[in-house]
Scaffold this active site. Structure first.
Site, PDB file in Angstrom:
ATOM      1  N   LYS A   9     -24.283  67.483   1.408  1.00 28.77           N
ATOM      2  CA  LYS A   9     -23.672  67.232   0.100  1.00 28.77           C
ATOM      3  C   LYS A   9     -24.674  66.577  -0.860  1.00 28.77           C
ATOM      4  O   LYS A   9     -25.696  66.024  -0.427  1.00 28.77           O
ATOM      5  CB  LYS A   9     -22.436  66.342   0.283  1.00 28.77           C
ATOM      6  CG  LYS A   9     -21.343  66.990   1.157  1.00 28.77           C
ATOM      7  CD  LYS A   9     -20.050  66.176   1.120  1.00 28.77           C
ATOM      8  CE  LYS A   9     -18.988  66.787   2.006  1.00 28.77           C
ATOM      9  NZ  LYS A   9     -17.667  66.130   1.836  1.00 28.77           N
ATOM     10  N   TYR A  49     -12.622  74.488  -0.674  1.00 32.09           N
ATOM     11  CA  TYR A  49     -11.674  73.379  -0.541  1.00 32.09           C
ATOM     12  C   TYR A  49     -10.249  73.810  -0.911  1.00 32.09           C
ATOM     13  O   TYR A  49      -9.485  73.011  -1.476  1.00 32.09           O
ATOM     14  CB  TYR A  49     -12.129  72.200  -1.396  1.00 32.09           C
ATOM     15  CG  TYR A  49     -13.223  71.373  -0.743  1.00 32.09           C
ATOM     16  CD1 TYR A  49     -13.102  70.942   0.585  1.00 32.09           C
ATOM     17  CD2 TYR A  49     -14.365  71.007  -1.444  1.00 32.09           C
ATOM     18  CE1 TYR A  49     -14.094  70.190   1.193  1.00 32.09           C
ATOM     19  CE2 TYR A  49     -15.370  70.242  -0.832  1.00 32.09           C
ATOM     20  CZ  TYR A  49     -15.218  69.842   0.473  1.00 32.09           C
ATOM     21  OH  TYR A  49     -16.196  69.084   1.080  1.00 32.09           O
ATOM     22  N   PHE A  57      -7.208  64.419  -6.109  1.00 30.88           N
ATOM     23  CA  PHE A  57      -8.652  64.199  -6.076  1.00 30.88           C
ATOM     24  C   PHE A  57      -9.487  65.471  -6.050  1.00 30.88           C
ATOM     25  O   PHE A  57     -10.704  65.401  -6.091  1.00 30.88           O
ATOM     26  CB  PHE A  57      -9.028  63.286  -4.897  1.00 30.88           C
ATOM     27  CG  PHE A  57      -8.478  63.734  -3.570  1.00 30.88           C
ATOM     28  CD1 PHE A  57      -7.275  63.232  -3.087  1.00 30.88           C
ATOM     29  CD2 PHE A  57      -9.171  64.669  -2.809  1.00 30.88           C
ATOM     30  CE1 PHE A  57      -6.763  63.668  -1.868  1.00 30.88           C
ATOM     31  CE2 PHE A  57      -8.676  65.100  -1.592  1.00 30.88           C
ATOM     32  CZ  PHE A  57      -7.462  64.591  -1.115  1.00 30.88           C
ATOM     33  N   ARG A  92     -18.130  67.058  14.327  1.00 28.95           N
ATOM     34  CA  ARG A  92     -17.174  66.190  13.637  1.00 28.95           C
ATOM     35  C   ARG A  92     -17.251  64.757  14.185  1.00 28.95           C
ATOM     36  O   ARG A  92     -17.151  63.788  13.432  1.00 28.95           O
ATOM     37  CB  ARG A  92     -15.744  66.739  13.777  1.00 28.95           C
ATOM     38  CG  ARG A  92     -15.487  68.008  12.987  1.00 28.95           C
ATOM     39  CD  ARG A  92     -15.435  67.814  11.495  1.00 28.95           C
ATOM     40  NE  ARG A  92     -14.368  66.969  11.051  1.00 28.95           N
ATOM     41  CZ  ARG A  92     -13.818  67.026   9.833  1.00 28.95           C
ATOM     42  NH1 ARG A  92     -14.253  67.906   8.929  1.00 28.95           N
ATOM     43  NH2 ARG A  92     -12.862  66.200   9.491  1.00 28.95           N
ATOM     44  N   THR A  98     -13.478  60.886   7.600  1.00 31.13           N
ATOM     45  CA  THR A  98     -13.676  61.366   6.218  1.00 31.13           C
ATOM     46  C   THR A  98     -14.015  60.209   5.279  1.00 31.13           C
ATOM     47  O   THR A  98     -14.931  60.312   4.459  1.00 31.13           O
ATOM     48  CB  THR A  98     -12.380  62.067   5.733  1.00 31.13           C
ATOM     49  OG1 THR A  98     -12.078  63.139   6.635  1.00 31.13           O
ATOM     50  CG2 THR A  98     -12.534  62.592   4.324  1.00 31.13           C
ATOM     51  N   ARG A 109     -21.452  59.588   8.507  1.00 27.40           N
ATOM     52  CA  ARG A 109     -20.723  59.159   7.308  1.00 27.40           C
ATOM     53  C   ARG A 109     -20.625  57.633   7.241  1.00 27.40           C
ATOM     54  O   ARG A 109     -20.691  57.044   6.157  1.00 27.40           O
ATOM     55  CB  ARG A 109     -19.332  59.797   7.303  1.00 27.40           C
ATOM     56  CG  ARG A 109     -19.393  61.292   6.958  1.00 27.40           C
ATOM     57  CD  ARG A 109     -18.076  61.980   7.158  1.00 27.40           C
ATOM     58  NE  ARG A 109     -18.028  63.278   6.493  1.00 27.40           N
ATOM     59  CZ  ARG A 109     -16.962  64.079   6.513  1.00 27.40           C
ATOM     60  NH1 ARG A 109     -15.870  63.709   7.148  1.00 27.40           N
ATOM     61  NH2 ARG A 109     -16.991  65.244   5.896  1.00 27.40           N
ATOM     62  N   ASN A 122     -19.501  61.520   1.162  1.00 21.10           N
ATOM     63  CA  ASN A 122     -19.690  61.289   2.592  1.00 21.10           C
ATOM     64  C   ASN A 122     -20.755  62.171   3.251  1.00 21.10           C
ATOM     65  O   ASN A 122     -20.670  62.493   4.432  1.00 21.10           O
ATOM     66  CB  ASN A 122     -18.337  61.375   3.315  1.00 21.10           C
ATOM     67  CG  ASN A 122     -17.622  62.679   3.017  1.00 21.10           C
ATOM     68  OD1 ASN A 122     -18.198  63.593   2.463  1.00 21.10           O
ATOM     69  ND2 ASN A 122     -16.353  62.754   3.400  1.00 21.10           N
ATOM     70  N   HIS A 125     -20.528  67.961   5.057  1.00 18.34           N
ATOM     71  CA  HIS A 125     -19.307  68.688   5.420  1.00 18.34           C
ATOM     72  C   HIS A 125     -19.525  69.359   6.767  1.00 18.34           C
ATOM     73  O   HIS A 125     -20.617  69.865   7.039  1.00 18.34           O
ATOM     74  CB  HIS A 125     -18.991  69.782   4.392  1.00 18.34           C
ATOM     75  CG  HIS A 125     -17.950  70.752   4.891  1.00 18.34           C
ATOM     76  ND1 HIS A 125     -16.603  70.487   4.820  1.00 18.34           N
ATOM     77  CD2 HIS A 125     -18.066  71.936   5.535  1.00 18.34           C
ATOM     78  CE1 HIS A 125     -15.933  71.483   5.382  1.00 18.34           C
ATOM     79  NE2 HIS A 125     -16.799  72.378   5.833  1.00 18.34           N
ATOM     80  N   GLU A 136     -15.075  79.585   6.659  1.00 14.91           N
ATOM     81  CA  GLU A 136     -16.129  78.962   5.857  1.00 14.91           C
ATOM     82  C   GLU A 136     -17.476  79.666   6.048  1.00 14.91           C
ATOM     83  O   GLU A 136     -18.232  79.842   5.088  1.00 14.91           O
ATOM     84  CB  GLU A 136     -16.249  77.475   6.242  1.00 14.91           C
ATOM     85  CG  GLU A 136     -15.004  76.679   5.815  1.00 14.91           C
ATOM     86  CD  GLU A 136     -14.979  75.257   6.366  1.00 14.91           C
ATOM     87  OE1 GLU A 136     -15.950  74.851   7.049  1.00 14.91           O
ATOM     88  OE2 GLU A 136     -13.982  74.556   6.127  1.00 14.91           O
TER      89      GLU A 136
HETATM   90  N1  UDP Z   1     -12.026  63.539  -0.249  1.00 14.23           N
HETATM   91  C1  UDP Z   1     -11.944  62.463  -1.127  1.00 14.23           C
HETATM   92  N2  UDP Z   1     -10.808  61.684  -1.107  1.00 14.23           N
HETATM   93  C2  UDP Z   1      -9.777  61.899  -0.239  1.00 14.23           C
HETATM   94  C3  UDP Z   1      -9.870  62.988   0.661  1.00 14.23           C
HETATM   95  C4  UDP Z   1     -11.010  63.782   0.630  1.00 14.23           C
HETATM   96  O1  UDP Z   1     -12.861  62.237  -1.916  1.00 14.23           O
HETATM   97  O2  UDP Z   1      -8.781  61.157  -0.258  1.00 14.23           O
HETATM   98  C5  UDP Z   1     -13.223  64.412  -0.258  1.00 14.23           C
HETATM   99  C6  UDP Z   1     -14.267  64.010   0.795  1.00 14.23           C
HETATM  100  O3  UDP Z   1     -15.566  64.263   0.265  1.00 14.23           O
HETATM  101  C7  UDP Z   1     -13.920  64.975   1.929  1.00 14.23           C
HETATM  102  C8  UDP Z   1     -13.519  66.230   1.158  1.00 14.23           C
HETATM  103  O4  UDP Z   1     -12.832  65.750   0.006  1.00 14.23           O
HETATM  104  O5  UDP Z   1     -15.023  65.180   2.797  1.00 14.23           O
HETATM  105  C9  UDP Z   1     -12.649  67.207   1.944  1.00 14.23           C
HETATM  106  O6  UDP Z   1     -11.489  66.562   2.431  1.00 14.23           O
HETATM  107  P1  UDP Z   1     -10.982  66.790   3.916  1.00 14.23           P
HETATM  108  O7  UDP Z   1      -9.655  66.133   4.035  1.00 14.23           O
HETATM  109  O8  UDP Z   1     -11.072  68.242   4.279  1.00 14.23           O
HETATM  110  O9  UDP Z   1     -12.030  65.921   4.793  1.00 14.23           O
HETATM  111  P2  UDP Z   1     -13.215  66.352   5.771  1.00 14.23           P
HETATM  112  O10 UDP Z   1     -12.766  67.592   6.505  1.00 14.23           O
HETATM  113  O11 UDP Z   1     -14.439  66.587   4.931  1.00 14.23           O
HETATM  114  O12 UDP Z   1     -13.399  65.173   6.694  1.00 14.23           O
HETATM  115 MG    MG Z   2     -11.868  69.396   5.902  1.00 13.82          MG
END
Ligand code: UDP
Ligand code: MG
Length: 148
Positions: A9, A49, A57, A92, A98, A109, A122, A125, A136
């Site tokens: 990112k 996304y 958000f 992961r 996250t 992260r 963070n 991805h 994806e």
């Molecule tokens: N994100 C954020 N605020 C939130 C949830 C998600 O800024 O409350 C952002 C964050 O960068 C995250 C991305 O949106 O990595 C995708 O969200 P997801 O729930 O898919 O999390 P991930 O799979 O990346 O852990």
């Molecule tokens: Mg995700």
């Protein structure tokens, strides 16, 4: 063998952490099966996304992924396909939660992420499930760009 999509990112690109992140993921025994620099469009990021559609958000996340909050000359992201046993869950686990403020301190992260402008910046991805990984990888790579 499982495959998973990784995106470096904009916050991590700005901090020149790409090599550090890749080296930590390679150390899990994973192979790089695809690699490219992508100038991401808003349409591509909204598709990526799609699961966030309708959240408060999502617009901030798309802006962040376009590099708007970081000092980058363009909309670059670095995309990788990593391959190996149990790659999705293991990557992961290496990323951590996250929310970088809640992620364990030994995770990528937890070490490199922060929350700014209301967005969880963070660093990386990674696909969350085999279904997400297939979707994806097909979104970011042409079939011929990924090793079989
Ligand atoms: N994100 C954020 N605020 C939130 C949830 C998600 O800024 O409350 C952002 C964050 O960068 C995250 C991305 O949106 O990595 C995708 O969200 P997801 O729930 O898919 O999390 P991930 O799979 O990346 O852990
Ligand atoms: Mg995700």
């Amino acid at each position: 063998m499982e495959q998973t999509l990784i995106l470096i990112k904009p916050d991590a690109i700005e901090k020149r952490l790409t090599g550090v992140i890749l080296s930590r993921l390679e150390a899990l025994g994973l192979d790089i099966a695809g690699a490219k620099v992508v100038c991401a469009t808003e349409a591509l990021l909204r598709e990526h996304y799609a699961n966030l559609k309708g959240t408060a958000f999502v617009d901030g996340v798309v802006k962040f992924m376009m590099g708007d909050y970081n000092h980058l000359p363009d909309h670059r992201l670095y995309a990788f396909v990593l391959r190996g046993e149990n790659a999705i869950a293991r990557v992961r686990a290496a990323l951590g939660a996250t929310n970088p403020e809640k992620a364990d301190p030994w995770t990528l992260r937890g070490q490199f992420g922060c929350i700014k402008e209301g967005v969880m910046q963070n660093a990386v991805h990674a696909s969350g499930s085999p279904q997400d990984a297939a979707r994806e990888i097909a979104l970011w790579f042409k079939p011929e760009e990924v090793l079989k």
